[in-house]
Write an enzyme that holds these catalytic residues in place. Sequence first.
Site, mmCIF file in Angstrom:
data_model
loop_
_atom_site.group_PDB
_atom_site.id
_atom_site.type_symbol
_atom_site.label_atom_id
_atom_site.label_comp_id
_atom_site.label_asym_id
_atom_site.label_seq_id
_atom_site.Cartn_x
_atom_site.Cartn_y
_atom_site.Cartn_z
ATOM 1 N N GLN A 105 0.840 -1.198 0.000
ATOM 2 C CA GLN A 105 0.000 0.000 0.000
ATOM 3 C C GLN A 105 0.878 1.251 0.000
ATOM 4 O O GLN A 105 0.370 2.358 -0.069
ATOM 5 C CB GLN A 105 -0.878 0.014 1.261
ATOM 6 C CG GLN A 105 -1.813 -1.167 1.390
ATOM 7 C CD GLN A 105 -2.379 -1.262 2.796
ATOM 8 O OE1 GLN A 105 -1.780 -1.826 3.710
ATOM 9 N NE2 GLN A 105 -3.558 -0.709 2.984
ATOM 10 N N ASN A 106 2.184 1.055 0.131
ATOM 11 C CA ASN A 106 3.092 2.201 0.272
ATOM 12 C C ASN A 106 3.463 2.784 -1.090
ATOM 13 O O ASN A 106 3.631 2.052 -2.058
ATOM 14 C CB ASN A 106 4.356 1.782 1.020
ATOM 15 C CG ASN A 106 4.036 1.257 2.414
ATOM 16 O OD1 ASN A 106 2.977 1.557 2.947
ATOM 17 N ND2 ASN A 106 4.920 0.463 2.977
ATOM 18 N N ILE A 107 3.635 4.102 -1.101
ATOM 19 C CA ILE A 107 3.974 4.788 -2.351
ATOM 20 C C ILE A 107 5.431 5.226 -2.347
ATOM 21 O O ILE A 107 5.891 5.932 -3.237
ATOM 22 C CB ILE A 107 3.068 6.026 -2.561
ATOM 23 C CG1 ILE A 107 3.181 6.995 -1.363
ATOM 24 C CG2 ILE A 107 1.608 5.605 -2.746
ATOM 25 C CD1 ILE A 107 2.403 8.294 -1.553
ATOM 26 N N ASP A 108 6.190 4.803 -1.321
ATOM 27 C CA ASP A 108 7.542 5.342 -1.085
ATOM 28 C C ASP A 108 8.649 4.666 -1.893
ATOM 29 O O ASP A 108 9.805 5.067 -1.805
ATOM 30 C CB ASP A 108 7.871 5.262 0.412
ATOM 31 C CG ASP A 108 7.700 3.851 0.991
ATOM 32 O OD1 ASP A 108 8.058 2.868 0.301
ATOM 33 O OD2 ASP A 108 7.218 3.733 2.132
ATOM 34 N N HIS A 123 -1.499 1.377 -4.360
ATOM 35 C CA HIS A 123 -1.824 2.805 -4.229
ATOM 36 C C HIS A 123 -0.916 3.681 -5.092
ATOM 37 O O HIS A 123 -0.812 4.880 -4.861
ATOM 38 C CB HIS A 123 -1.743 3.240 -2.757
ATOM 39 C CG HIS A 123 -2.852 2.673 -1.906
ATOM 40 N ND1 HIS A 123 -2.791 2.587 -0.545
ATOM 41 C CD2 HIS A 123 -4.055 2.132 -2.257
ATOM 42 C CE1 HIS A 123 -3.907 2.036 -0.083
ATOM 43 N NE2 HIS A 123 -4.685 1.747 -1.105
ATOM 44 N N CYS A 131 1.534 12.688 -17.773
ATOM 45 C CA CYS A 131 0.746 13.732 -18.429
ATOM 46 C C CYS A 131 -0.500 13.064 -18.986
ATOM 47 O O CYS A 131 -0.408 12.184 -19.840
ATOM 48 C CB CYS A 131 1.519 14.398 -19.559
ATOM 49 S SG CYS A 131 0.466 15.566 -20.463
ATOM 50 N N GLY A 196 3.236 -4.996 8.730
ATOM 51 C CA GLY A 196 3.119 -3.554 8.955
ATOM 52 C C GLY A 196 1.865 -2.928 8.395
ATOM 53 O O GLY A 196 1.893 -1.801 7.918
ATOM 54 N N SER A 197 0.764 -3.651 8.440
ATOM 55 C CA SER A 197 -0.508 -3.062 8.020
ATOM 56 C C SER A 197 -1.587 -3.407 9.041
ATOM 57 O O SER A 197 -1.689 -4.541 9.482
ATOM 58 C CB SER A 197 -0.935 -3.570 6.642
ATOM 59 O OG SER A 197 -2.243 -3.080 6.336
ATOM 60 N N SER A 198 -2.371 -2.403 9.405
ATOM 61 C CA SER A 198 -3.494 -2.635 10.314
ATOM 62 C C SER A 198 -4.738 -3.058 9.546
ATOM 63 O O SER A 198 -5.790 -3.279 10.142
ATOM 64 C CB SER A 198 -3.805 -1.365 11.103
ATOM 65 O OG SER A 198 -2.646 -0.905 11.730
#
Length: 258
Positions: A105-108, A123, A131, A196-198
């Site tokens: 789910q991380n965008i990092d 995500h 564009c 690491g996800s709730s």
Amino acid sequence: MGELETAVSRASDLLRQAKHAVVFTGAGISTPSGIPDFRSANTGLWNKDDPMQVASLSAFLYHPERFFNWLRPLVKNSWQAQPNPAHYALAEMERAGIIKAVITQNIDTLHHRAGSVNVFEVHGSMRTLTCHRCNVTYPTENFIEAFLERNEMPFCPQCQKLLKPDIVLFEEMLPAAVWSKAEEHCRKADVIFVVGSSLEVSPANSLPYMAVLGGARLLINNLTSTHLDEYAEVLMPYNVVEIIPLIKQVLCLNTMPH
Ligand SMILES: [Zn+2]
């Protein structure tokens, strides 16, 4: 053995026996890298601004200045962050053939930077901008310095329209191709490992549930409880940087250190 060691050993056994182990990660794997969980209450990032006002497609379209001002500290933080031992351990477990896919789910972009290959960012990610007039995608790298150092917004080099970061905003659909591949892995999974996800963010949290419904055995490494805890065979309420490298160590003892 203590509780932690017992859990690690059971988790390792399940992963070793798995034919198609899939990992599902959330903000909790990146907090040890210094990336705040911007959905969690105590970081305050959501409290200052109404998310619909800043993190939505309409904000991008109608108030781009406000949108990019909100995004700037998040991008800066992610850009400077480094993968942590949990990211590296997952990448090594993938190389060893133990893990087939990482759904995040991380965008990092930290999974990629740690060396994971089969990553599905449901995500979106900060790696690229698109564009939507020219339908061309550009690496964020080309724009990052101007954006962070000179507060410039990213414009399309061809048509001068504002580029949209390829992260999923409120009012936007999840990326369809990525989502269907993630679903495919969850349907195939015989072990699903939540890290690491709730599991509070919908619809992403339906993916591990789909795996469980399909018969996958569930492992959870998260500091707080989740609504799927009752289905889990192993619950590990410890820090991910403590647990994941230990599991890797147990599983990959025969591989060369790097
Ligand atoms: Zn363009």
